[in-house]
Write a protein that holds these residues in place. Structure first.
Motif, PDB file in Angstrom:
ATOM      1  N   GLU A  47       0.832  -1.210   0.000  1.00 38.74           N
ATOM      2  CA  GLU A  47       0.000   0.000   0.000  1.00 38.74           C
ATOM      3  C   GLU A  47       0.865   1.258   0.000  1.00 38.74           C
ATOM      4  OE1 GLU A  47      -2.543  -0.589   3.381  1.00 38.74           O
ATOM      5  OE2 GLU A  47      -3.811  -2.031   2.317  1.00 38.74           O
ATOM      6  N   GLY A  48       1.962   1.227   0.739  1.00 46.68           N
ATOM      7  CA  GLY A  48       2.884   2.366   0.770  1.00 46.68           C
ATOM      8  C   GLY A  48       3.512   2.620  -0.593  1.00 46.68           C
ATOM      9  N   LEU A  49       3.867   1.557  -1.293  1.00 54.64           N
ATOM     10  CA  LEU A  49       4.441   1.702  -2.633  1.00 54.64           C
ATOM     11  C   LEU A  49       3.417   2.278  -3.609  1.00 54.64           C
ATOM     12  CD1 LEU A  49       6.458  -1.628  -2.763  1.00 54.64           C
ATOM     13  CD2 LEU A  49       7.419   0.684  -2.660  1.00 54.64           C
ATOM     14  N   GLU A  50       2.172   1.847  -3.493  1.00 57.40           N
ATOM     15  CA  GLU A  50       1.112   2.388  -4.352  1.00 57.40           C
ATOM     16  C   GLU A  50       0.883   3.870  -4.055  1.00 57.40           C
ATOM     17  OE1 GLU A  50      -0.789   1.701  -6.996  1.00 57.40           O
ATOM     18  OE2 GLU A  50       0.293  -0.168  -7.267  1.00 57.40           O
ATOM     19  N   GLU A  51       0.908   4.228  -2.783  1.00 56.09           N
ATOM     20  CA  GLU A  51       0.751   5.646  -2.417  1.00 56.09           C
ATOM     21  C   GLU A  51       1.906   6.468  -2.976  1.00 56.09           C
ATOM     22  OE1 GLU A  51      -0.475   9.281  -0.922  1.00 56.09           O
ATOM     23  OE2 GLU A  51      -1.595   7.451  -1.320  1.00 56.09           O
ATOM     24  N   HIS A  52       3.113   5.932  -2.879  1.00 59.91           N
ATOM     25  CA  HIS A  52       4.258   6.677  -3.413  1.00 59.91           C
ATOM     26  C   HIS A  52       4.171   6.785  -4.935  1.00 59.91           C
ATOM     27  CE1 HIS A  52       7.951   8.788  -3.187  1.00 59.91           C
ATOM     28  NE2 HIS A  52       8.535   7.963  -4.034  1.00 59.91           N
ATOM     29  N   ARG A  53       3.582   5.806  -5.572  1.00 56.74           N
ATOM     30  CA  ARG A  53       3.382   5.884  -7.022  1.00 56.74           C
ATOM     31  C   ARG A  53       2.488   7.073  -7.358  1.00 56.74           C
ATOM     32  NH1 ARG A  53      -0.059   4.470 -10.843  1.00 56.74           N
ATOM     33  NH2 ARG A  53      -1.538   3.541  -9.413  1.00 56.74           N
ATOM     34  N   ARG A  54       1.424   7.276  -6.572  1.00 52.52           N
ATOM     35  CA  ARG A  54       0.533   8.422  -6.806  1.00 52.52           C
ATOM     36  C   ARG A  54       1.263   9.743  -6.560  1.00 52.52           C
ATOM     37  NH1 ARG A  54      -2.881   4.481  -4.857  1.00 52.52           N
ATOM     38  NH2 ARG A  54      -2.661   5.050  -2.673  1.00 52.52           N
ATOM     39  N   ILE A  55       2.096   9.770  -5.543  1.00 54.34           N
ATOM     40  CA  ILE A  55       2.884  10.976  -5.251  1.00 54.34           C
ATOM     41  C   ILE A  55       3.859  11.246  -6.392  1.00 54.34           C
ATOM     42  CG2 ILE A  55       4.683  11.899  -3.720  1.00 54.34           C
ATOM     43  CD1 ILE A  55       3.155  10.424  -1.421  1.00 54.34           C
ATOM     44  N   THR A  56       4.471  10.201  -6.914  1.00 54.35           N
ATOM     45  CA  THR A  56       5.413  10.332  -8.021  1.00 54.35           C
ATOM     46  C   THR A  56       4.726  10.911  -9.255  1.00 54.35           C
ATOM     47  OG1 THR A  56       6.738   8.513  -7.147  1.00 54.35           O
ATOM     48  CG2 THR A  56       7.087   9.079  -9.466  1.00 54.35           C
ATOM     49  N   GLN A  57       3.491  10.527  -9.491  1.00 56.36           N
ATOM     50  CA  GLN A  57       2.747  11.096 -10.618  1.00 56.36           C
ATOM     51  C   GLN A  57       2.561  12.604 -10.450  1.00 56.36           C
ATOM     52  OE1 GLN A  57      -0.553   8.333 -10.283  1.00 56.36           O
ATOM     53  NE2 GLN A  57       0.058   7.299 -12.178  1.00 56.36           N
ATOM     54  N   ALA A  58       2.316  13.048  -9.218  1.00 58.77           N
ATOM     55  CA  ALA A  58       2.202  14.486  -8.951  1.00 58.77           C
ATOM     56  C   ALA A  58       3.554  15.176  -9.144  1.00 58.77           C
ATOM     57  CB  ALA A  58       1.668  14.725  -7.540  1.00 58.77           C
ATOM     58  N   GLN A  59       4.633  14.501  -8.785  1.00 59.55           N
ATOM     59  CA  GLN A  59       5.965  15.066  -8.976  1.00 59.55           C
ATOM     60  C   GLN A  59       6.255  15.259 -10.457  1.00 59.55           C
ATOM     61  OE1 GLN A  59       8.265  12.177  -6.798  1.00 59.55           O
ATOM     62  NE2 GLN A  59       8.114  13.342  -4.902  1.00 59.55           N
ATOM     63  N   ILE A  60       5.820  14.320 -11.278  1.00 63.14           N
ATOM     64  CA  ILE A  60       6.001  14.448 -12.729  1.00 63.14           C
ATOM     65  C   ILE A  60       5.287  15.694 -13.233  1.00 63.14           C
ATOM     66  CG2 ILE A  60       5.336  13.422 -14.950  1.00 63.14           C
ATOM     67  CD1 ILE A  60       5.950  10.659 -13.633  1.00 63.14           C
ATOM     68  N   LYS A  61       4.088  15.951 -12.731  1.00 65.98           N
ATOM     69  CA  LYS A  61       3.336  17.148 -13.139  1.00 65.98           C
ATOM     70  C   LYS A  61       4.105  18.419 -12.773  1.00 65.98           C
ATOM     71  CE  LYS A  61      -0.329  15.065 -14.726  1.00 65.98           C
ATOM     72  NZ  LYS A  61      -0.315  14.763 -16.131  1.00 65.98           N
ATOM     73  N   ARG A  62       4.737  18.424 -11.601  1.00 64.73           N
ATOM     74  CA  ARG A  62       5.535  19.594 -11.202  1.00 64.73           C
ATOM     75  C   ARG A  62       6.738  19.772 -12.125  1.00 64.73           C
ATOM     76  NH1 ARG A  62       5.348  17.307  -5.922  1.00 64.73           N
ATOM     77  NH2 ARG A  62       3.298  17.828  -5.090  1.00 64.73           N
ATOM     78  N   LEU A  63       7.377  18.664 -12.477  1.00 62.09           N
ATOM     79  CA  LEU A  63       8.513  18.751 -13.405  1.00 62.09           C
ATOM     80  C   LEU A  63       8.053  19.287 -14.758  1.00 62.09           C
ATOM     81  CD1 LEU A  63      10.340  15.416 -12.521  1.00 62.09           C
ATOM     82  CD2 LEU A  63      10.991  17.737 -11.832  1.00 62.09           C
ATOM     83  N   GLU A  64       6.898  18.869 -15.200  1.00 59.34           N
ATOM     84  CA  GLU A  64       6.360  19.386 -16.466  1.00 59.34           C
ATOM     85  C   GLU A  64       6.082  20.884 -16.374  1.00 59.34           C
ATOM     86  OE1 GLU A  64       3.088  16.664 -16.997  1.00 59.34           O
ATOM     87  OE2 GLU A  64       4.379  15.177 -18.004  1.00 59.34           O
ATOM     88  N   GLU A  65       5.672  21.334 -15.204  1.00 62.17           N
ATOM     89  CA  GLU A  65       5.458  22.777 -15.002  1.00 62.17           C
ATOM     90  C   GLU A  65       6.797  23.527 -15.112  1.00 62.17           C
ATOM     91  OE1 GLU A  65       3.802  26.452 -14.421  1.00 62.17           O
ATOM     92  OE2 GLU A  65       2.833  24.571 -14.967  1.00 62.17           O
ATOM     93  N   ILE A  66       7.851  22.937 -14.592  1.00 61.54           N
ATOM     94  CA  ILE A  66       9.168  23.578 -14.708  1.00 61.54           C
ATOM     95  C   ILE A  66       9.579  23.668 -16.173  1.00 61.54           C
ATOM     96  CG2 ILE A  66      11.629  23.410 -14.125  1.00 61.54           C
ATOM     97  CD1 ILE A  66      10.679  22.025 -11.479  1.00 61.54           C
ATOM     98  N   PHE A  67       9.348  22.618 -16.927  1.00 62.40           N
ATOM     99  CA  PHE A  67       9.641  22.685 -18.360  1.00 62.40           C
ATOM    100  C   PHE A  67       8.875  23.846 -18.999  1.00 62.40           C
ATOM    101  CE2 PHE A  67      10.928  18.131 -18.010  1.00 62.40           C
ATOM    102  CZ  PHE A  67      12.147  18.209 -18.675  1.00 62.40           C
ATOM    103  N   ARG A  68       7.600  24.005 -18.622  1.00 62.52           N
ATOM    104  CA  ARG A  68       6.800  25.105 -19.179  1.00 62.52           C
ATOM    105  C   ARG A  68       7.388  26.453 -18.780  1.00 62.52           C
ATOM    106  NH1 ARG A  68       2.849  21.289 -18.641  1.00 62.52           N
ATOM    107  NH2 ARG A  68       2.228  21.724 -16.511  1.00 62.52           N
ATOM    108  N   LEU A  69       7.819  26.572 -17.524  1.00 64.57           N
ATOM    109  CA  LEU A  69       8.437  27.822 -17.062  1.00 64.57           C
ATOM    110  C   LEU A  69       9.684  28.173 -17.883  1.00 64.57           C
ATOM    111  CD1 LEU A  69       8.217  27.284 -13.203  1.00 64.57           C
ATOM    112  CD2 LEU A  69       6.950  29.001 -14.531  1.00 64.57           C
TER     113      LEU A  69
END
Length: 158
Positions: A41-63
């Protein structure tokens, strides 16, 4: 050839972007292979967090006015491969597999922490305050993951 701090920043951003994408897939695989439900369950939760981190990285690319692009992250490849090879052995007990998975998770988190710390230093030198905020969020989540994995390691040790 990379000649500037900005080029290095963009290279490292592409590298961690690739690493996070690979981890989304790897965390799902790990969650399915580990026998400990809390760990899974912890690994699955971290997977969801990692998906949010990818979105932040994509925002940096946009910046940066750059299209999100991945640079093959060989370091994360090695860590993922190490787990897969260990988990695919037939003679590993559930207890040992869970303990190894926690250690593998800690190795990955430390790798990511160092990558984000480097990106933060570069973003600071390049005066990219919005990128600093987004990278800081990702780093904070990686540090939280380490604390959670360390607590789980203690729990599994009994």
């Amino acid at each position: 050839m990379l000649d500037t701090q900005r080029e290095l920043f963009e290279h490292e951003l592409r590298d961690i972007y690739d690493a996070e994408h690979k981890l989304v897939r790897a965390l799902r695989t790990m969650a399915k292979k580990v026998p400990d439900r809390t760990l899974s369950e912890g690994l699955e939760e971290h997977r969801r967090i990692t998906q949010a981190q990818i979105k932040r990285l994509e925002e940096i690319f946009r910046l940066l006015d750059k299209k999100p692009r991945r640079e093959p992250c060989r370091g994360i490849n090695g860590l993922i491969d190490e787990f897969k090879k260990f988990a695919d052995q037939e003679d590993v007990s559930d207890e040992i597999l869970s303990a190894f998975a926690v250690g593998a998770g800690l190795k990955v988190e430390q790798y990511e922490i160092v990558a984000y710390e480097m990106l933060l230093r570069l973003a600071s030198r390049l005066d990219l305050p919005d990128a600093l905020d987004l990278l800081g969020e990702n780093l904070s989540e990686e540090l939280d993951a380490v604390r959670q994995l360390e607590a789980l390691a203690e729990q599994l040790a009994g």
